[in-house]
Design a protein around this motif. Structure first.
Motif, PDB file in Angstrom:
ATOM      1  N   ASP A   1      77.469  15.977  75.442  1.00 26.75           N
ATOM      2  CA  ASP A   1      77.373  15.530  76.591  1.00 26.75           C
ATOM      3  C   ASP A   1      77.038  15.805  78.243  1.00 26.75           C
ATOM      4  O   ASP A   1      76.714  15.983  79.086  1.00 26.75           O
ATOM      5  N   ASN A   2      77.288  17.714  77.768  1.00 29.59           N
ATOM      6  CA  ASN A   2      76.555  18.484  79.108  1.00 29.59           C
ATOM      7  C   ASN A   2      75.679  19.281  78.277  1.00 29.59           C
ATOM      8  O   ASN A   2      75.266  19.699  77.401  1.00 29.59           O
ATOM      9  N   TRP A   3      74.576  19.873  79.540  1.00 27.60           N
ATOM     10  CA  TRP A   3      74.015  21.125  79.286  1.00 27.60           C
ATOM     11  C   TRP A   3      74.770  22.064  78.999  1.00 27.60           C
ATOM     12  O   TRP A   3      75.020  22.546  80.480  1.00 27.60           O
ATOM     13  N   HIS A   4      74.899  23.126  78.696  1.00 24.24           N
ATOM     14  CA  HIS A   4      76.265  23.692  78.799  1.00 24.24           C
ATOM     15  C   HIS A   4      75.187  24.978  79.294  1.00 24.24           C
ATOM     16  O   HIS A   4      74.417  25.901  78.470  1.00 24.24           O
TER      17      HIS A   4
ATOM     18  N   VAL B   1      74.395  16.035  82.939  1.00 28.51           N
ATOM     19  CA  VAL B   1      75.223  17.367  83.865  1.00 28.51           C
ATOM     20  C   VAL B   1      75.084  19.120  83.318  1.00 28.51           C
ATOM     21  O   VAL B   1      75.760  18.882  82.152  1.00 28.51           O
TER      22      VAL B   1
ATOM     23  N   GLY C   1      83.197  24.603  85.422  1.00 34.10           N
ATOM     24  CA  GLY C   1      82.617  23.219  87.453  1.00 34.10           C
ATOM     25  C   GLY C   1      80.825  22.907  86.735  1.00 34.10           C
ATOM     26  O   GLY C   1      80.975  22.945  85.612  1.00 34.10           O
ATOM     27  N   GLU C   2      80.320  21.705  87.162  1.00 33.19           N
ATOM     28  CA  GLU C   2      79.574  21.366  87.428  1.00 33.19           C
ATOM     29  C   GLU C   2      78.198  21.250  87.831  1.00 33.19           C
ATOM     30  O   GLU C   2      77.860  21.790  88.619  1.00 33.19           O
ATOM     31  N   HIS C   3      77.672  21.742  87.339  1.00 32.98           N
ATOM     32  CA  HIS C   3      75.790  21.985  87.823  1.00 32.98           C
ATOM     33  C   HIS C   3      75.036  20.790  87.344  1.00 32.98           C
ATOM     34  O   HIS C   3      74.605  20.249  86.266  1.00 32.98           O
ATOM     35  N   HIS C   4      74.523  20.513  88.845  1.00 28.30           N
ATOM     36  CA  HIS C   4      73.259  19.823  88.440  1.00 28.30           C
ATOM     37  C   HIS C   4      72.213  19.772  88.827  1.00 28.30           C
ATOM     38  O   HIS C   4      71.769  20.245  89.846  1.00 28.30           O
TER      39      HIS C   4
ATOM     40  N   TRP D   1      80.369  27.367  82.228  1.00 29.98           N
ATOM     41  CA  TRP D   1      81.480  28.143  81.121  1.00 29.98           C
ATOM     42  C   TRP D   1      81.648  29.389  81.240  1.00 29.98           C
ATOM     43  O   TRP D   1      80.914  30.320  82.087  1.00 29.98           O
TER      44      TRP D   1
ATOM     45  N   ARG E   1      85.110  25.377  80.745  1.00 31.43           N
ATOM     46  CA  ARG E   1      84.816  25.043  81.538  1.00 31.43           C
ATOM     47  C   ARG E   1      85.484  25.176  82.901  1.00 31.43           C
ATOM     48  O   ARG E   1      86.856  25.073  83.190  1.00 31.43           O
TER      49      ARG E   1
ATOM     50  N   MET F   1      76.915  21.955  82.205  1.00 35.11           N
ATOM     51  CA  MET F   1      78.655  22.074  82.516  1.00 35.11           C
ATOM     52  C   MET F   1      78.789  23.773  82.510  1.00 35.11           C
ATOM     53  O   MET F   1      77.745  24.376  81.543  1.00 35.11           O
TER      54      MET F   1
END
Length: 474
Positions: free
Chosen positions: A199-202, A74, A85-88, A78, A83, A76
């Motif tokens: 854990d995330n795509w930054h 997912v 919010g998330e971005h799908h 920055w 952080r 993330m």
């Protein structure tokens, strides 16, 4: 004139290697020439779409592909080191019986190529490195590739899989029609970063005078892929210090935390389509035939499927008794698909299209192809879930998994809720019998070696003549 090989493949990228694997399992003598001294070392085409996973299932490399990669993390977002919010990146999709691979799978391109090269070696094929094609000549019987070393290699057919700047395409004087998708140069690099979670795509949005930065953990490795866009006309510094500076300027990551730069390149996103995919005994495939923006994850996938389409046809002509005219269908089928995927990837790049059902490539097919025959009545065919020309779905018929039945260089006849032809269909066609199936309904479905329904009917009438077009008995 004696030939050195049946098929000469120029370029050892995913396209050339996938084609070589397909030909090797068909018993076709093929040679891959690569001008570099080793396989491409970068992660560039890291996204494998579900349809390509189905191709790799058939080519016998899916287990290795699964082991080498992983799902996309997912995103993330920055801002100022926090952080926010998330971005799908992708619309969600669950696997189903008819589409078991229904989400993109991340494998760095260099690893995909290694896996294909390993499979090719298992099948007895080979890649000749440090072999640059400087020109070619062809006649009614074959093609002669003239190498920069002065040597010549003779083949019955040649496939150009040598990338967007294809030397073979230029030698044939085949034009590319296209457009600039984005005039801004883009950096892409494979790096190692200390202390950054995987854990995330930054994602670091544009701020002040700096454009975006994205740092994606590459599944199956310890690396991250860094992507950064620059102003139009800017010179992109590809040195390790230059890459460290970009990362530090646009994120909270310290320059010294970029502990290693393993590969780096830059490009300007464009979309272009070759005016022709064939000239005599020479075929264009992959980036030699179509160049995509990487945003939609369509380039490598469309390229591998070019190879998959061409492989069974070359095999049928060279070893299966099919007429040479079958090869005319390669351009007929693949050029419209490439044009469609170019529009899609450009739309994704410009934010006009979501990464969803269309980008998974499961809905592509060849209903309008001259190889497609729908023998059912118009009303029946119109209401059918699967029509001639469509991708053949997976599923179970009795105790047989259909993708297992399709796997291999053969054709497959599904007789579902009806009888198979009493006289048989020949050794080159595997027959699977069963009850009416949820995805297909009732009828006879002849599945091509590349997993598309070539012929569909309520009765066997016309099936024998259709098979005869490919030099098969029926």
């Amino acid at each position: 004139m004696k030939t050195d090989t049946d098929v000469l493949i120029v370029g050892a990228g995913p396209t050339g290697l996938a084609l070589a694997v397909d030909l090797a399992r068909r018993g076709v003598d093929a040679l891959v020439l690569e001008r570099a001294q080793e396989l491409f070392p970068g992660s560039r085409g890291k996204g494998l779409q579900p349809r390509t996973m189905e191709v790799f299932d058939d080519l016998g490399v899916l287990d290795a592909i699964h082991a080498a990669g992983g799902t996309y993390p997912v995103g993330m977002v920055w801002r100022d080191g926090e952080r926010v919010g998330e971005h799908h990146m992708f619309d969600p999709a669950e696997p189903s019986e008819d589409s078991p691979y229904n989400a993109p799978w991340m494998v760095p391109q260099w690893r995909t190529q290694e896996i294909l090269a390993e499979r090719l070696a298992e099948l007895g094929g080979k890649v000749a490195f440090d072999r640059e094609v400087a020109g070619l000549t062809q006649d009614a019987d074959g093609v002669t590739a003239h190498l920069s070393s002065g040597r010549a290699v003779r083949a019955r057919y040649l496939v150009a899989a040598d990338g967007g700047r294809s030397a073979v395409r230029r030698a044939l004087d085949i034009g590319m029609t296209g457009e600039t998708v984005d005039p801004n140069p883009t950096l892409v690099a494979d790096v190692r970063i200390a202390g950054l979670d995987r854990d995330n795509w930054h994602l670091f949005p544009p701020r002040d005078d700096a454009d975006f930065l994205a740092v994606c953990p590459l599944a199956g490795t310890e690396d991250f892929q860094v992507t950064a866009r620059f102003p139009e006309g800017a010179d992109v510094d590809l040195t390790p210090d230059g890459i460290r500076k970009v990362v530090a300027d646009r994120s909270h990551i310290a320059a010294e935390d970029v502990v290693e730069v393993r590969w780096a390149s830059d490009f300007r996103p464009r979309a272009a389509l070759a005016d022709r995919f064939r000239s005599g005994r020479v075929f264009l495939a992959g980036d030699a035939a179509h160049v995509h923006s990487p945003a939609g994850g369509q380039g490598l996938n469309t390229s591998v499927q070019d190879a998959y389409n061409l492989g069974w046809k070359l095999g049928a002509v060279l070893t299966g008794g099919a007429p040479a005219a079958l090869l005319d269908s390669y351009e007929e089928e693949r050029r419209p698909i490439a044009a469609q995927m170019l529009d899609l990837s450009t739309g994704v790049h410009r934010g006009e299209v979501r990464r969803g059902e269309a980008t998974r490539q499961l809905g592509l097919g060849y209903r309008e192809s001259s190889l497609t025959a729908e023998a059912r009545g118009a009303a029946v065919a119109e209401g059918a879930a699967v029509r001639a020309g469509d991708r053949a779905p997976d599923g179970r018929v009795g105790d047989v998994r259909l993708f297992d039945a399709f796997r291999g260089p053969h054709w497959t006849l599904l007789a579902l809720g009806t009888d198979a032809p009493g006289g048989g269909v020949g050794a080159a066609v595997r027959v699977v019998r069963g009850d009416a199936h949820g995805a297909y309904g009732t009828g006879l479905f002849l599945v091509r070696p590349d997993g598309y329904v070539g012929w569909a009917g309520d009765t066997p009438e016309g099936l024998g003549s259709y098979l005869g077009r490919f030099g098969l008995s029926g």
